[in-house]
Scaffold this motif. Structure first.
Motif, PDB file in Angstrom:
ATOM      1  N   PHE A  40       0.855  -1.174   0.000  1.00 49.77           N
ATOM      2  CA  PHE A  40       0.000   0.000   0.000  1.00 49.77           C
ATOM      3  C   PHE A  40       0.899   1.234   0.000  1.00 49.77           C
ATOM      4  CE2 PHE A  40      -2.576  -3.230   2.106  1.00 49.77           C
ATOM      5  CZ  PHE A  40      -3.779  -3.104   1.437  1.00 49.77           C
ATOM      6  N   ARG A  59      -4.457   4.123   9.419  1.00 47.37           N
ATOM      7  CA  ARG A  59      -5.697   3.549   9.937  1.00 47.37           C
ATOM      8  C   ARG A  59      -6.423   2.850   8.801  1.00 47.37           C
ATOM      9  NH1 ARG A  59      -3.312   4.314  13.761  1.00 47.37           N
ATOM     10  NH2 ARG A  59      -3.746   5.609  15.541  1.00 47.37           N
ATOM     11  N   LEU A  60      -6.995   1.694   9.104  1.00 52.25           N
ATOM     12  CA  LEU A  60      -7.823   0.942   8.165  1.00 52.25           C
ATOM     13  C   LEU A  60      -9.258   0.967   8.659  1.00 52.25           C
ATOM     14  CD1 LEU A  60      -5.447  -2.134   7.875  1.00 52.25           C
ATOM     15  CD2 LEU A  60      -5.620  -0.229   6.267  1.00 52.25           C
ATOM     16  N   SER A  61     -10.184   0.507   7.848  1.00 55.02           N
ATOM     17  CA  SER A  61     -11.575   0.479   8.295  1.00 55.02           C
ATOM     18  C   SER A  61     -11.751  -0.444   9.500  1.00 55.02           C
ATOM     19  CB  SER A  61     -12.503   0.037   7.163  1.00 55.02           C
ATOM     20  OG  SER A  61     -12.181  -1.268   6.740  1.00 55.02           O
ATOM     21  N   SER A  62     -10.841  -1.424   9.657  1.00 53.27           N
ATOM     22  CA  SER A  62     -10.910  -2.347  10.792  1.00 53.27           C
ATOM     23  C   SER A  62     -10.204  -1.802  12.031  1.00 53.27           C
ATOM     24  CB  SER A  62     -10.297  -3.691  10.399  1.00 53.27           C
ATOM     25  OG  SER A  62      -8.972  -3.518   9.939  1.00 53.27           O
ATOM     26  N   GLY A  76      -3.337  -0.011  11.677  1.00 55.73           N
ATOM     27  CA  GLY A  76      -2.729  -0.734  10.569  1.00 55.73           C
ATOM     28  C   GLY A  76      -2.496  -2.212  10.839  1.00 55.73           C
ATOM     29  N   PHE A 100      -5.220  -5.347  10.037  1.00 49.71           N
ATOM     30  CA  PHE A 100      -5.513  -5.893   8.713  1.00 49.71           C
ATOM     31  C   PHE A 100      -5.633  -7.411   8.795  1.00 49.71           C
ATOM     32  CE2 PHE A 100      -4.315  -7.457   4.520  1.00 49.71           C
ATOM     33  CZ  PHE A 100      -5.118  -6.675   3.715  1.00 49.71           C
TER      34      PHE A 100
END
Length: 77
Positions: free
Chosen positions: A8, A18-21, A24, A27
Motif C-alpha cells: 500500500f 488507519r484501516l476500516s478495521s 494498521g 488488517f
C-alpha cells in the motif's frame, strides 16, 4: 501455508495509518472454505504435508519426481 503480500503506498508517519478495521496492524482476511473435499485433501496431502510448493494442479517444478496431485484431465465435480 498461505501467504498474501500486499503493498500500500503510504506517505508520512506509518504509526498513524488507519484501516476500516482499526489500526494498521488490524488488517486481516476472512476465509470461506468452499473447496471440493477430495480435491482439497489431495492437494493438502501432496503439497502441504509433502513440503512442496505447488501450482494449481499440485505440481512442484523443483521436484518433478513427486508428480502432481491432480492429473491434466482433472475437472472439479
Amino acid at each position: 501455508m498461505i501467504e498474501f503480500k500486499m503493498a500500500f503506498p503510504v506517505n508520512g508517519d506509518l504509526s498513524r495509518v488507519r484501516l476500516s478495521s482499526g489500526p494498521g496492524y488490524s488488517f486481516h482476511y476472512d476465509f470461506f472454505n468452499a473447496w471440493d473435499e477430495p480435491t482439497l485433501k489431495a492437494l493438502v496431502d501432496h503439497c502441504v504435508v509433502g513440503g512442496l510448493q505447488c501450482n494449481a494442479r499440485g505440481y512442484d517444478e523443483t521436484h518433478p519426481e513427486a508428480g502432481a496431485a491432480l492429473n491434466e484431465d482433472y475437472e472439479l465435480p
